[in-house]
Design a protein around this motif. Sequence first.
Motif, PDB file in Angstrom:
ATOM      1  N   GLN A 160     -30.959   3.116   9.744  1.00  0.00           N
ATOM      2  CA  GLN A 160     -29.743   2.940   9.299  1.00  0.00           C
ATOM      3  C   GLN A 160     -28.486   3.880   9.508  1.00  0.00           C
ATOM      4  O   GLN A 160     -27.606   3.531   9.862  1.00  0.00           O
ATOM      5  N   ALA A 161     -28.824   5.031   9.755  1.00  0.00           N
ATOM      6  CA  ALA A 161     -27.878   6.026  10.177  1.00  0.00           C
ATOM      7  C   ALA A 161     -27.158   5.616  11.388  1.00  0.00           C
ATOM      8  O   ALA A 161     -26.105   5.610  11.498  1.00  0.00           O
ATOM      9  N   PRO A 162     -28.027   5.426  12.451  1.00  0.00           N
ATOM     10  CA  PRO A 162     -27.342   4.853  13.734  1.00  0.00           C
ATOM     11  C   PRO A 162     -26.569   3.759  13.796  1.00  0.00           C
ATOM     12  O   PRO A 162     -25.531   3.214  14.369  1.00  0.00           O
ATOM     13  N   LEU A 163     -27.227   2.764  12.952  1.00  0.00           N
ATOM     14  CA  LEU A 163     -26.586   1.402  12.794  1.00  0.00           C
ATOM     15  C   LEU A 163     -25.150   1.439  11.951  1.00  0.00           C
ATOM     16  O   LEU A 163     -23.967   1.080  12.291  1.00  0.00           O
ATOM     17  N   ILE A 164     -24.948   2.471  11.100  1.00  0.00           N
ATOM     18  CA  ILE A 164     -23.820   2.817  10.216  1.00  0.00           C
ATOM     19  C   ILE A 164     -22.639   3.494  11.137  1.00  0.00           C
ATOM     20  O   ILE A 164     -21.652   3.196  11.326  1.00  0.00           O
ATOM     21  N   ALA A 165     -23.463   4.239  12.001  1.00  0.00           N
ATOM     22  CA  ALA A 165     -22.323   5.273  13.223  1.00  0.00           C
ATOM     23  C   ALA A 165     -22.185   4.154  14.313  1.00  0.00           C
ATOM     24  O   ALA A 165     -20.567   4.071  14.516  1.00  0.00           O
ATOM     25  N   TRP A 166     -22.690   3.188  14.702  1.00  0.00           N
ATOM     26  CA  TRP A 166     -22.472   1.991  15.514  1.00  0.00           C
ATOM     27  C   TRP A 166     -21.420   1.233  14.861  1.00  0.00           C
ATOM     28  O   TRP A 166     -20.280   1.036  15.569  1.00  0.00           O
ATOM     29  N   ALA A 167     -21.488   0.915  13.467  1.00  0.00           N
ATOM     30  CA  ALA A 167     -20.297   0.268  12.953  1.00  0.00           C
ATOM     31  C   ALA A 167     -19.106   0.798  12.748  1.00  0.00           C
ATOM     32  O   ALA A 167     -18.060   0.205  12.798  1.00  0.00           O
ATOM     33  N   TRP A 168     -19.305   1.974  12.434  1.00  0.00           N
ATOM     34  CA  TRP A 168     -18.186   3.102  12.339  1.00  0.00           C
ATOM     35  C   TRP A 168     -17.354   3.003  13.607  1.00  0.00           C
ATOM     36  O   TRP A 168     -16.117   2.938  13.727  1.00  0.00           O
ATOM     37  N   ARG A 169     -17.966   3.039  14.799  1.00  0.00           N
ATOM     38  CA  ARG A 169     -17.394   3.315  16.157  1.00  0.00           C
ATOM     39  C   ARG A 169     -16.659   1.843  16.353  1.00  0.00           C
ATOM     40  O   ARG A 169     -15.539   1.966  16.898  1.00  0.00           O
ATOM     41  N   VAL A 170     -17.359   0.854  16.072  1.00  0.00           N
ATOM     42  CA  VAL A 170     -16.794  -0.224  16.702  1.00  0.00           C
ATOM     43  C   VAL A 170     -15.614  -0.727  15.758  1.00  0.00           C
ATOM     44  O   VAL A 170     -14.536  -1.099  16.171  1.00  0.00           O
ATOM     45  N   SER A 171     -15.386  -0.011  14.475  1.00  0.00           N
ATOM     46  CA  SER A 171     -14.176  -0.255  13.622  1.00  0.00           C
ATOM     47  C   SER A 171     -13.110   0.749  14.170  1.00  0.00           C
ATOM     48  O   SER A 171     -11.587   0.387  13.677  1.00  0.00           O
ATOM     49  N   ARG A 172     -13.074   1.804  14.899  1.00  0.00           N
ATOM     50  CA  ARG A 172     -12.069   2.410  15.597  1.00  0.00           C
ATOM     51  C   ARG A 172     -11.374   1.705  16.498  1.00  0.00           C
ATOM     52  O   ARG A 172     -11.846   1.176  17.548  1.00  0.00           O
TER      53      ARG A 172
END
Length: 117
Positions: free
Chosen positions: A105-117
């Motif tokens: 879940q942690a890398p998925l959350i980080a991936w989603a966060w990167r996409v939002s930038r």
Amino acid sequence: MRRDAAGLAALLGGVGVLHFVAPEPFDAIVPRSLPGPARTWTYLSGVAELAVAAAVAHPRTRRAGGLAAAALFVAVFPANVRMAADWRHASPVKRAIAFGRLPLQAPLIAWAWRVSR
């Protein structure tokens, strides 16, 4: 479309479709504390994943879609915990899948966060 956004949209879209094509595994991990039938929550989470996938795929809504994806990954974490608890006495392969999902879940959350930038 950016490659990271395309990948995230594909992941979310594919899993969203699976909620309708093969709902039983998702029904089994719906937390018991949620009111109503598990199937309702399976379908609602499938719709949410499809909507978030569409938002991530479109440049105008990508920022909001990435943030929504991060929130969705946080929101489904209790289902992953339930799966790990339910499968703690299952075969080694099932236990590896169930417990392996938790730190993913942690890398998925980080991936989603990167996409939002």
